[in-house]
Design a protein around this motif. Structure first.
Motif, short mmCIF file in Angstrom:
data_model
loop_
_atom_site.label_atom_id
_atom_site.label_comp_id
_atom_site.label_asym_id
_atom_site.label_seq_id
_atom_site.Cartn_x
_atom_site.Cartn_y
_atom_site.Cartn_z
N GLY A 23 0.84 -1.16 -0.10
CA GLY A 23 -0.01 0.04 -0.03
C GLY A 23 0.86 1.20 -0.02
O GLY A 23 0.43 2.25 0.16
N ILE A 24 2.20 1.15 -0.24
CA ILE A 24 2.84 2.25 -0.18
C ILE A 24 2.87 2.78 -1.72
O ILE A 24 3.35 2.14 -2.65
N ASP A 25 2.24 4.06 -1.98
CA ASP A 25 2.11 4.67 -3.34
C ASP A 25 3.47 5.44 -3.38
O ASP A 25 4.14 6.24 -2.82
N SER A 26 3.86 5.41 -4.88
CA SER A 26 4.90 5.89 -5.26
C SER A 26 4.39 7.47 -5.56
O SER A 26 3.34 7.85 -5.75
N PRO A 27 5.58 8.46 -5.57
CA PRO A 27 5.11 9.88 -5.76
C PRO A 27 4.40 10.14 -7.06
O PRO A 27 3.34 11.08 -7.18
N GLU A 28 4.77 9.32 -8.05
CA GLU A 28 4.11 9.83 -9.36
C GLU A 28 2.67 9.29 -9.18
O GLU A 28 1.66 9.83 -9.80
N LYS A 29 2.23 8.37 -8.66
CA LYS A 29 1.00 7.59 -8.44
C LYS A 29 0.09 8.72 -7.47
O LYS A 29 -1.17 8.84 -7.69
N VAL A 30 0.77 9.25 -6.41
CA VAL A 30 -0.03 10.23 -5.68
C VAL A 30 -0.39 11.54 -6.43
O VAL A 30 -1.42 12.05 -6.29
N ALA A 31 0.66 12.07 -7.32
CA ALA A 31 0.49 13.03 -8.10
C ALA A 31 -0.79 12.90 -9.08
O ALA A 31 -1.57 13.72 -9.21
N ALA A 32 -0.83 11.66 -9.64
CA ALA A 32 -1.76 11.31 -10.58
C ALA A 32 -2.99 11.24 -9.90
O ALA A 32 -4.16 11.79 -10.62
N LEU A 33 -3.29 10.72 -8.74
CA LEU A 33 -4.35 10.78 -7.95
C LEU A 33 -4.90 12.06 -7.51
O LEU A 33 -6.25 12.45 -7.68
N LYS A 34 -4.07 13.02 -7.24
CA LYS A 34 -4.52 14.48 -6.97
C LYS A 34 -5.01 14.88 -8.25
O LYS A 34 -5.96 15.80 -8.03
N GLY A 38 -8.54 16.55 -8.62
CA GLY A 38 -8.96 17.90 -8.94
C GLY A 38 -9.83 18.05 -10.34
O GLY A 38 -10.69 18.91 -10.39
N LYS A 39 -9.36 17.29 -11.17
CA LYS A 39 -10.39 17.17 -12.25
C LYS A 39 -11.71 16.96 -12.01
O LYS A 39 -12.55 17.63 -12.52
N ALA A 40 -11.98 16.03 -11.11
CA ALA A 40 -13.35 15.66 -10.77
C ALA A 40 -13.91 16.67 -9.87
O ALA A 40 -15.28 17.07 -10.26
N ILE A 41 -13.10 17.25 -9.32
CA ILE A 41 -13.74 18.44 -8.35
C ILE A 41 -14.32 19.65 -9.45
O ILE A 41 -15.38 20.27 -9.21
N ASP A 54 -15.46 30.11 -6.94
CA ASP A 54 -16.33 29.30 -6.13
C ASP A 54 -15.58 28.00 -5.77
O ASP A 54 -15.57 27.73 -4.74
N CYS A 55 -15.38 27.44 -6.83
CA CYS A 55 -14.62 26.16 -6.82
C CYS A 55 -13.35 26.21 -6.07
O CYS A 55 -13.18 25.42 -5.34
N TYR A 56 -12.55 27.14 -6.12
CA TYR A 56 -11.37 27.10 -5.65
C TYR A 56 -11.71 27.49 -4.22
O TYR A 56 -10.73 27.00 -3.54
N VAL A 57 -12.48 28.42 -3.81
CA VAL A 57 -12.81 28.74 -2.46
C VAL A 57 -13.23 27.39 -1.61
O VAL A 57 -12.93 27.34 -0.58
N ALA A 62 -7.21 21.58 -3.27
CA ALA A 62 -7.23 20.93 -4.56
C ALA A 62 -5.95 21.50 -5.56
O ALA A 62 -5.98 22.91 -5.25
N GLN A 63 -5.55 21.06 -6.38
CA GLN A 63 -4.61 21.57 -7.57
C GLN A 63 -5.60 22.50 -8.35
O GLN A 63 -6.32 21.81 -8.76
N ARG A 64 -5.21 23.80 -8.51
CA ARG A 64 -5.96 24.86 -8.98
C ARG A 64 -5.88 24.39 -10.92
O ARG A 64 -6.94 24.48 -11.23
N ALA A 65 -4.78 24.02 -11.03
CA ALA A 65 -4.65 23.76 -12.57
C ALA A 65 -5.42 22.41 -12.97
O ALA A 65 -6.18 22.59 -13.91
N ALA A 66 -5.49 21.63 -11.94
CA ALA A 66 -6.49 20.27 -12.17
C ALA A 66 -7.86 20.67 -12.24
O ALA A 66 -8.77 20.15 -12.90
N VAL A 67 -8.21 21.54 -11.05
CA VAL A 67 -9.67 21.94 -11.16
C VAL A 67 -10.12 22.68 -12.30
O VAL A 67 -11.10 22.35 -12.95
N PHE A 68 -9.07 23.66 -12.79
CA PHE A 68 -9.57 24.38 -13.98
C PHE A 68 -9.83 23.48 -15.24
O PHE A 68 -10.85 23.54 -16.05
N ALA A 69 -8.86 22.56 -15.31
CA ALA A 69 -8.77 21.52 -16.39
C ALA A 69 -10.18 20.66 -16.22
O ALA A 69 -10.77 20.68 -17.32
#
Length: 114
Positions: A23-34, A38-41, A54-57, A62-69
């Motif tokens: 269950g130890i995730d790699s940094p790449e996997k954690v970044a992809a999940l974040k 963010g895209k789902a949000i 409003d979504c940012y607030v 959440a990562q702003r770039a992913a939220v915007f995408a």
């Protein structure tokens, strides 16, 4: 002596090779999940008819770039398929009157239960 050292090192190497199984995730996997989160949000905010600000607030971690995408992708999808936004249940930040609307709903539920 070398055989004994080999037998000691082999289980350690096998254990380290199976870190993903623990269950130890790699940094790449954690970044992809974040990013996916963010895209789902962002897409959920757009579907709810919320402005991107409003979504940012509402989602400061959440990562702003992913939220915007995600917001942009959902906007394009909704425009192509002529889908209307769904009215959000959670009030916008700083919106007045949300407490009274919530209070009226609770009062109606209590009167129905009686």
């Amino acid at each position: 002596m070398r055989v004994l050292t080999l037998f000691a090192v082999l289980p350690l190497a096998a254990a380290l090779a199976g870190c993903e199984l623990l269950g130890i995730d790699s940094p790449e996997k954690v970044a992809a999940l974040k990013e996916a989160d963010g895209k789902a949000i962002g897409s959920a905010c757009r579907h709810a008819g919320r402005a991107i600000e409003d979504c940012y607030v509402l989602n400061p971690k959440a990562q702003r770039a992913a939220v915007f995408a995600g917001w942009r992708e959902m906007d394009e999808y909704m425009r192509e398929n002529k889908i209307d936004a769904v009215a959000p249940v959670v009030p916008r930040p700083g919106e007045r009157g949300a407490e009274t609307a919530r209070g009226d709903g609770e009062a109606q539920r209590k009167s129905r239960a009686s």
